[in-house]
Design an enzyme around this catalytic site. Structure first.
Site, PDB file in Angstrom:
ATOM      1  N   CYS A  80     -16.635 -41.043 -25.754  1.00  0.00           N
ATOM      2  CA  CYS A  80     -17.802 -40.169 -25.699  1.00  0.00           C
ATOM      3  C   CYS A  80     -18.527 -40.079 -27.029  1.00  0.00           C
ATOM      4  O   CYS A  80     -19.599 -39.491 -27.106  1.00  0.00           O
ATOM      5  CB  CYS A  80     -17.384 -38.763 -25.257  1.00  0.00           C
ATOM      6  SG  CYS A  80     -16.271 -37.924 -26.410  1.00  0.00           S
ATOM      7  N   GLU A 119     -15.419 -39.436 -16.748  1.00  0.00           N
ATOM      8  CA  GLU A 119     -15.561 -38.166 -17.479  1.00  0.00           C
ATOM      9  C   GLU A 119     -16.189 -38.446 -18.820  1.00  0.00           C
ATOM     10  O   GLU A 119     -15.883 -39.456 -19.466  1.00  0.00           O
ATOM     11  CB  GLU A 119     -14.184 -37.515 -17.651  1.00  0.00           C
ATOM     12  CG  GLU A 119     -14.190 -36.197 -18.417  1.00  0.00           C
ATOM     13  CD  GLU A 119     -13.875 -36.352 -19.902  1.00  0.00           C
ATOM     14  OE1 GLU A 119     -13.937 -35.341 -20.631  1.00  0.00           O
ATOM     15  OE2 GLU A 119     -13.575 -37.487 -20.347  1.00  0.00           O
ATOM     16  N   ARG A 164     -15.193 -25.510 -22.600  1.00  0.00           N
ATOM     17  CA  ARG A 164     -15.278 -26.973 -22.698  1.00  0.00           C
ATOM     18  C   ARG A 164     -16.031 -27.516 -21.493  1.00  0.00           C
ATOM     19  O   ARG A 164     -15.489 -27.640 -20.392  1.00  0.00           O
ATOM     20  CB  ARG A 164     -13.872 -27.584 -22.767  1.00  0.00           C
ATOM     21  CG  ARG A 164     -13.863 -29.078 -23.109  1.00  0.00           C
ATOM     22  CD  ARG A 164     -12.440 -29.608 -23.135  1.00  0.00           C
ATOM     23  NE  ARG A 164     -12.382 -30.963 -23.666  1.00  0.00           N
ATOM     24  CZ  ARG A 164     -12.277 -31.282 -24.950  1.00  0.00           C
ATOM     25  NH1 ARG A 164     -12.246 -30.320 -25.864  1.00  0.00           N
ATOM     26  NH2 ARG A 164     -12.208 -32.528 -25.358  1.00  0.00           N
ATOM     27  N   ARG A 166     -17.792 -30.537 -19.569  1.00  0.00           N
ATOM     28  CA  ARG A 166     -17.769 -31.990 -19.478  1.00  0.00           C
ATOM     29  C   ARG A 166     -18.462 -32.414 -18.189  1.00  0.00           C
ATOM     30  O   ARG A 166     -18.435 -31.701 -17.181  1.00  0.00           O
ATOM     31  CB  ARG A 166     -16.316 -32.524 -19.482  1.00  0.00           C
ATOM     32  CG  ARG A 166     -15.621 -32.414 -20.847  1.00  0.00           C
ATOM     33  CD  ARG A 166     -16.304 -33.302 -21.861  1.00  0.00           C
ATOM     34  NE  ARG A 166     -15.646 -33.341 -23.153  1.00  0.00           N
ATOM     35  CZ  ARG A 166     -15.971 -32.586 -24.193  1.00  0.00           C
ATOM     36  NH1 ARG A 166     -16.916 -31.664 -24.064  1.00  0.00           N
ATOM     37  NH2 ARG A 166     -15.363 -32.720 -25.351  1.00  0.00           N
TER      38      ARG A 166
END
Length: 321
Positions: A80, A119, A164, A166
């Protein structure tokens, strides 16, 4: 171990996707570039890998996609950094990491899995004014996949006290499977920060006691509340007002501005590596021994929120079983 549904674990990190699918499907292939992450992965899944002779490769770009075992679900928490708000936002212009998505595409072309489960960071959707994300969606569509995506937070969808967010992409080869799938709904957050902290004596090395250090002095001046997560910033201490842990990052073990700190009954200290994995929802028996703290912090920061991925995995299995 279920034998009818098989999955592969690409850019596997320490095995968050593997844990999510462990009792639902059979792992038949793994790839992970980072040597220390591979060590943690093997510490936890080594017996299974050896027993079932699961290929575990370092460089996915060096593998002939057609040599990868047939599988139903392709899992990939692909790197990422090119899309992260903390990075340079280079996306597909990045010389190596940005193009790793296309290694996934080559595997999709060769093996045509029923499901592709990806993801990444939330910022992927808005990177380069949405053009990067549109390339991903268009590429999956060109390969004949129907796509669902959603941004989920560990604190709202995983009962994990970490903020968090995502983005999750689930693409189906079969339209009927696609129609049966939906992302899990929000659930109540009942776990607290204190529930993720280690019990017993915390080693002295985690405490900030050097009062000759300007940064430590700043910590002691700015941290006034117990059991609240703080972050050290350049000019101040940031108190996390939401009552959960801020997003854990891969660079938190190297110092700098993203080190999570807490004041307990003994003093001010960093979160331990085990606590960081707790904030990612990993089980207590997940093995992290034998790897240095700096690597464990990086591994925890790069990992997925396990309960969120597990809930999505359950929905995937139900859709294709």
């Amino acid at each position: 171990m279920p034998q009818d549904i098989k999955f592969i674990d690409l850019f596997a990190g320490v095995g968050g996707f593997h844990l999510a699918f462990k009792h639902k499907a059979e792992c038949v292939f793994i790839s992970e570039w980072d040597k220390k992450a591979r060590e943690t992965y093997l510490n936890n899944f080594g017996e299974e890998i050896e027993k079932y002779n699961i290929p575990f490769v370092e460089d996915i770009a060096s593998i002939d996609p057609y040599s990868i075992p047939d599988h139903d679900v392709l899992c990939a928490g692909f790197p990422c950094q090119p899309f992260s708000l903390a990075g340079k936002k280079e996306g597909f212009l990045h010389p190596t990491q940005g193009t790793l998505f296309f290694n996934i595409v080559e595997i999709i072309k060769a093996k045509k899995p029923r499901v592709v489960f990806l993801e990444n960071v939330k910022n992927l959707r808005s990177h380069d004014k949405g053009r990067t994300y549109q390339v991903i969606l268009d590429t999956l569509a060109e390969e004949g996949y129907y796509v669902r995506d959603s941004i989920l937070n560990g604190s709202t969808h995983g009962n994990t006290p970490q903020n968090r967010e995502r983005i999750f992409i689930v693409a189906f080869k079969n339209e009927e499977d696609f129609e049966k799938f939906d992302f899990p709904e929000p659930i109540e957050l009942t776990k607290r920060v204190v529930d993720c902290l280690e019990e017993g004596e915390i080693p002295a090395k985690y405490y900030q006691t050097n009062m000759e250090s300007p940064s430590v002095i700043k910590m002691h001046e700015g941290m006034t509340k117990k059991w609240i997560i703080y972050q050290y910033r350049r000019f101040y201490m940031r108190e996390n007002m939401s009552g959960v842990c801020p997003t854990l990052t891969a660079n938190m073990g190297t110092g700098g501005h993203n080190v999570p700190l807490i004041m307990d009954n003994k003093g001010i200290r960093k979160l331990t590596p085990r606590e960081c994995f707790n904030f990612q929802g990993f089980p207590d028996d997940f093995i992290i021994e034998g790897v240095s703290d700096s690597h464990l912090y990086k591994q925890a920061g790069n990992s997925v929120v396990l309960p969120v991925v597990s809930r999505i995995a359950d929905r995937i299995i139900s859709s294709i079983a």
